[in-house]
Design an enzyme around this catalytic site. Sequence first.
Site, PDB file in Angstrom:
ATOM      1  N   ASP A   1       0.845  -1.194   0.000  1.00  0.00           N
ATOM      2  CA  ASP A   1       0.000   0.000   0.000  1.00  0.00           C
ATOM      3  C   ASP A   1       0.889   1.256   0.000  1.00  0.00           C
ATOM      4  O   ASP A   1       1.820   1.363   0.806  1.00  0.00           O
ATOM      5  CB  ASP A   1      -0.874  -0.044   1.271  1.00  0.00           C
ATOM      6  CG  ASP A   1      -2.005   0.953   1.251  1.00  0.00           C
ATOM      7  OD1 ASP A   1      -2.407   1.376   0.161  1.00  0.00           O
ATOM      8  OD2 ASP A   1      -2.500   1.295   2.354  1.00  0.00           O
TER       9      ASP A   1
ATOM     10  N   SER B   1     -13.076   3.577   4.428  1.00  0.00           N
ATOM     11  CA  SER B   1     -13.708   3.063   5.652  1.00  0.00           C
ATOM     12  C   SER B   1     -15.035   3.757   5.893  1.00  0.00           C
ATOM     13  O   SER B   1     -15.218   4.934   5.555  1.00  0.00           O
ATOM     14  CB  SER B   1     -12.785   3.283   6.864  1.00  0.00           C
ATOM     15  OG  SER B   1     -11.872   2.211   6.991  1.00  0.00           O
TER      16      SER B   1
ATOM     17  N   ASP C   1       2.609   5.146  -5.410  1.00  0.00           N
ATOM     18  CA  ASP C   1       1.820   6.361  -5.235  1.00  0.00           C
ATOM     19  C   ASP C   1       2.667   7.569  -5.606  1.00  0.00           C
ATOM     20  O   ASP C   1       3.326   8.183  -4.768  1.00  0.00           O
ATOM     21  CB  ASP C   1       1.328   6.466  -3.780  1.00  0.00           C
ATOM     22  CG  ASP C   1       0.484   7.718  -3.573  1.00  0.00           C
ATOM     23  OD1 ASP C   1       0.328   8.507  -4.525  1.00  0.00           O
ATOM     24  OD2 ASP C   1      -0.020   7.921  -2.446  1.00  0.00           O
TER      25      ASP C   1
HETATM   26  P1  13P Z   1      -9.199   4.205   5.607  1.00  0.00           P
HETATM   27  O1  13P Z   1      -8.364   5.068   6.497  1.00  0.00           O
HETATM   28  O2  13P Z   1     -10.474   4.875   5.224  1.00  0.00           O
HETATM   29  O3  13P Z   1      -9.440   2.847   6.174  1.00  0.00           O
HETATM   30  O4  13P Z   1      -8.393   4.004   4.233  1.00  0.00           O
HETATM   31  C1  13P Z   1      -7.328   3.103   4.162  1.00  0.00           C
HETATM   32  C2  13P Z   1      -6.559   3.261   2.900  1.00  0.00           C
HETATM   33  O5  13P Z   1      -6.943   3.924   1.964  1.00  0.00           O
HETATM   34  C3  13P Z   1      -5.265   2.563   2.835  1.00  0.00           C
HETATM   35  O6  13P Z   1      -4.565   2.838   1.671  1.00  0.00           O
HETATM   36  O1  G3H Z   2      -2.682   4.264   3.582  1.00  0.00           O
HETATM   37  C1  G3H Z   2      -3.276   4.372   4.618  1.00  0.00           C
HETATM   38  C2  G3H Z   2      -3.367   3.335   5.620  1.00  0.00           C
HETATM   39  O2  G3H Z   2      -4.340   3.687   6.532  1.00  0.00           O
HETATM   40  C3  G3H Z   2      -2.048   2.987   6.226  1.00  0.00           C
HETATM   41  O3  G3H Z   2      -1.769   3.713   7.362  1.00  0.00           O
HETATM   42  O4  G3H Z   2       0.711   4.132   7.269  1.00  0.00           O
HETATM   43  O5  G3H Z   2      -0.542   4.181   9.430  1.00  0.00           O
HETATM   44  O6  G3H Z   2      -0.175   2.023   8.247  1.00  0.00           O
HETATM   45  P1  G3H Z   2      -0.364   3.512   8.118  1.00  0.00           P
HETATM   46 ZN    ZN Z   3      -4.620   4.781   0.876  1.00  0.00          ZN
END
Ligand code: 13P
Ligand code: G3H
Ligand code: ZN
Length: 354
Positions: A83, A235, A105
Amino acid sequence: MALITLRQLLDHAGENGYGMPAFNITNLETLQSVMVAADETNSPVLLQASSTARKYIGDHFLSHMFMAAVETYPHLPVCLHLDHGNQLSTCMSAMDMGFTSVMMDGSLEADAKTPSEYEYNVSETASVVEVAHARGISVEGELGVLGSLETGTGEKEDGHGFEGMLARNQLLTDPLEALDFVKATDVDALAVACGTSHGAYKFSRRPSGDILAMDVIEQIHAKLPNTHLVMHGASTVPQYLQDLINQHGGDIPQTFGVPLEEVERGIKSGVRKINIDTDIRMAMSGSMREFLQNNQSSFDIRAILKPGKARVVTLCKERNERFGCAGQADKIKPLTLVQMADRYAAGILTYRAA
Ligand code: 13P
Ligand code: G3H
Ligand code: ZN
């Protein structure tokens, strides 16, 4: 082993009209809960880990945890996705440790804070695509900067959003630019900006079209009907979880997330990957608060974490069912990375015009 790439998974979702919740994993308990929910609903699994999660867990532990999940549920196709990769080296280290998909990203510079120039985004993303596709690995790109259309501000609370204010047009993905971006980079999935943001504080009221621009998603889908769209910050921030936290010593000001109906609307317009982290964190931490308040003398961390695991399972099962991926796991026969690499090399998976 039923490892699957993002591309194959989302192609199946597209062909069958469903969406895949992409659950962020932050520890063993969240991973176990997502897997139980998938198993109980016969759902394919899309696990993602951020750079912060990688640092917290440690790459060696994380890769073994992922493999344990895959091996424990050999009948479920499981995609391992990075991610918000911030640069090529981050994406490459994820590929080396077994991720079958990475997000580059490039909407932000490598510091994950400064909004980037379009040309920078294209060139960084295209270089990740070149390396990844040669290995059969999928790539998600992002165009447009996530942030609030209500306030114009970023999302510093998660540590990776921009700081300060942006104009409305920077906070919304431009459909024509999206078309150009996908053609120029050949990404497998495209994250778009439409008013969602990470964390719990997305909207100060139940979102209407002026602050959650689902019409922009529809316009992008019209230009890119064959491209899988990704909704970040998706979310729901359910009221029952806000209440759970606040009734047990927390102090979360009233807030609103993305209603499930809006996600369902997005799925009808090409949204195939729906990112969920905050809801899992709220379910877990709210349950821990509740348990500790009701069991003041307890220090058994297994007992403290157990109710949260159960709540995360319930939440993930609901998302699997609402987004339509429940019942799909046994319909997918995962292709290997070598088979995927061959398909990329043969030009079968490149951008297709409407
Ligand atoms: P939320 O914070 O809405 O759960 O989004 C998570 C997200 O987009 C991780 O990349
Ligand atoms: O990309 C967004 C997610 O909520 C990840 O958050 O970097 O705190 O793990 P984090
Ligand atoms: Zn995200």
